[in-house]
Scaffold this active site. Structure first.
Site, PDB file in Angstrom:
ATOM      1  CG  ASN A  47      -2.243  11.297   2.250  1.00 50.61           C
ATOM      2  OD1 ASN A  47      -1.250  10.443   1.671  1.00 50.61           O
ATOM      3  ND2 ASN A  47      -2.031  11.699   3.323  1.00 50.61           N
ATOM      4  CE  LYS A  48      -5.383   5.404   4.223  1.00 49.38           C
ATOM      5  NZ  LYS A  48      -6.215   4.705   3.612  1.00 49.38           N
ATOM      6  NE  ARG A  97      -0.279   2.054   3.438  1.00 52.38           N
ATOM      7  CZ  ARG A  97       1.413   3.033   3.381  1.00 52.38           C
ATOM      8  NH1 ARG A  97       2.520   1.839   3.726  1.00 52.38           N
ATOM      9  NH2 ARG A  97       0.978   3.861   3.678  1.00 52.38           N
ATOM     10  NE  ARG A  99      -6.726   0.451  -1.151  1.00 46.38           N
ATOM     11  CZ  ARG A  99      -5.661   1.333  -0.913  1.00 46.38           C
ATOM     12  NH1 ARG A  99      -4.416   1.217  -0.445  1.00 46.38           N
ATOM     13  NH2 ARG A  99      -6.289   1.655   0.394  1.00 46.38           N
ATOM     14  CG  ASP A 154      -2.975   8.016  -1.708  1.00 44.32           C
ATOM     15  OD1 ASP A 154      -3.020   8.784  -0.422  1.00 44.32           O
ATOM     16  OD2 ASP A 154      -2.679   6.778  -2.021  1.00 44.32           O
ATOM     17  CD  GLN A 208      -3.175   2.974   6.878  1.00 39.40           C
ATOM     18  OE1 GLN A 208      -3.631   2.965   7.847  1.00 39.40           O
ATOM     19  NE2 GLN A 208      -3.865   2.730   5.485  1.00 39.40           N
ATOM     20  CB  ALA A 221       0.386   6.806  -3.713  1.00 42.26           C
TER      21      ALA A 221
HETATM   22  O1  MRU Z   1      -4.700   3.228   2.187  1.00 43.40           O
HETATM   23  P1  MRU Z   1      -3.095   3.984   1.931  1.00 43.40           P
HETATM   24  O2  MRU Z   1      -2.719   2.974   3.361  1.00 43.40           O
HETATM   25  O3  MRU Z   1      -3.021   2.997   0.719  1.00 43.40           O
HETATM   26  O4  MRU Z   1      -2.852   4.773   2.108  1.00 43.40           O
HETATM   27  C1  MRU Z   1      -1.771   5.650   2.027  1.00 43.40           C
HETATM   28  C2  MRU Z   1      -1.867   6.898   2.155  1.00 43.40           C
HETATM   29  O5  MRU Z   1      -2.807   7.898   2.463  1.00 43.40           O
HETATM   30  C3  MRU Z   1      -0.350   7.501   1.764  1.00 43.40           C
HETATM   31  O6  MRU Z   1      -0.336   8.664   2.687  1.00 43.40           O
HETATM   32  C4  MRU Z   1       0.058   7.847   0.242  1.00 43.40           C
HETATM   33  O7  MRU Z   1      -0.055   6.772  -0.901  1.00 43.40           O
HETATM   34  C5  MRU Z   1       1.523   8.212  -0.186  1.00 43.40           C
HETATM   35  S1  MRU Z   1       2.646   7.021   0.112  1.00 43.40           S
HETATM   36  C6  MRU Z   1       4.356   7.805  -0.348  1.00 43.40           C
END
Ligand code: MRU
Length: 337
Positions: free
Chosen positions: A238-239, A51, A84, A228, A187, A53
């Site tokens: 983003n998350k 996981r 996704r 993302d 995470q 991006a």
């Molecule tokens: O659901 P996830 O764990 O894939 O979400 C990841 C994020 O939101 C990260 O902050 C984003 O992908 C940047 S990773 C360099």
């Protein structure tokens, strides 16, 4: 700095496979998953074994090599695109794989490895550009708050939001990190706290709902997260919970930064309202990590990402430089090829 190898191609192009660090098992187990079919790669992305991006894009590129081994490249590209919806790096990488001529496993593996290697280099560059942000921290507030995991585990290199932390540390700069735990899948605590602590970075874990108080106490000098997907005007997905931090940062007069490679920009959409937001299932809230913490049949709503509007973003750091102010024109000037 790479605490654990997260994405590994094993063997040659014709018969090899993808080995992924299973991030769902961290921080207590360092287990690897071997993906030998396109469906294995799809499942690994869907269940967040891989996981973040950039890492999703890299894994999908290797998944295309597996598809081509069985003369199923078109199916692989189409299927992996459904794993996704939010991280644009997935579609960016699949688009690059689609354009490989001739589409042999050998040629595809070379491009997948190039995507992987380029990401490593982009992370390093982001870190070098963004380490000046650490210099801007006020003397009395050397805390850097981050959310989710935009670290080495999420990329092919030293991460995006974590890259300035690793580079600034090499340069002997003084700062410490606060990592949000990042509900519901943690995470921040399972991955960011784990990887920064393993690298010897001074990191303190807080629950998501503590951020406002920690800011009010003057402990935070800047917020930095990954992204993302970033729209043409700089709105950044983003998350889930990132937007909360941007609002809080504005209220407390704290700069809010995004760090992301150019592969995370989607200039085909004018603003963040066009970014598809993944909605995940109830079990992640009701039965998080094997323990029931809510009535079994309660209704849930679980958007996995949110969009921070450009006006709340002080600057975006890319491998090409720093975008500040964040506007359609400045984004285009930095990212358009
Ligand atoms: O659901 P996830 O764990 O894939 O979400 C990841 C994020 O939101 C990260 O902050 C984003 O992908 C940047 S990773 C360099």
């Amino acid at each position: 700095m790479q605490p654990l190898a997260n994405i590994i191609w094993v063997g040659d192009a014709a018969t090899g496979f993808l080995r992924l660090l299973d991030q769902t098992r961290l921080p207590t187990e360092e287990a690897y998953l071997d993906c030998k079919t396109v469906q294995d790669v799809w499942d690994a992305i869907k269940r967040l074994s891989v996981r973040g991006a950039p890492a999703i894009g890299i894994a999908a590129a290797y998944g295309c090599v597996i598809g081509a081994q069985n003369e199923e490249l078109d199916h692989a590209i189409e299927h992996l695109a459904t794993s996704r919806p939010t991280a644009v790096n997935l579609f960016w990488a699949l688009d690059r794989m689609k354009r490989v001529v001739p589409p042999t496993p050998d040629a595809l593996l070379k491009v997948a490895q190039a995507i992987h290697e380029e990401d490593r280099a982009m992370c390093r560059k982001i870190g070098e550009h963004a380490s000046v942000l650490i210099d801007r921290l006020p003397i009395q507030s050397r805390g850097v708050l981050t959310h989710c995991n935009a670290g080495a585990l999420a990329t092919g290199g030293i991460g995006t939001a974590t890259a300035p932390m690793y580079v600034a540390r090499e340069q002997g700069k003084q700062f410490h990190v606060f990592a949000d735990e990042t509900r519901p899948l943690l995470q921040g605590s399972r991955l960011t706290a784990f990887e920064l602590a393993a690298a010897g970075v001074d990191v303190t874990l807080i629950c998501d709902d503590m951020a406002a108080q920690v800011m009010r106490e003057g402990r935070i000098g800047m917020v930095i997260t990954g992204a993302d997907r970033i729209a043409a005007n700089g709105d950044a997905a983003n998350k889930i919970g990132t937007y909360n931090l941007a609002v809080l940062a504005k209220h407390h007069g704290i700069p809010f930064y995004i760090a992301a490679p150019s592969s995370t920009f989607d200039l085909s959409i004018p603003d963040g309202s066009h970014i598809p937001i993944e909605v995940r299932g109830p079990e992640e809230i009701i039965h998080g990590f094997g323990r029931q913490t809510a009535p079994a049949d309660i209704k849930t709503y679980s958007p996995a990402f949110d969009v921070t509007p450009q006006e709340l973003i002080t600057a975006i750091v890319t491998e090409r430089g720093i975008i500040q102010p964040v506007e359609t024109e400045t984004v285009a000037a930095m990212v358009r090829d």
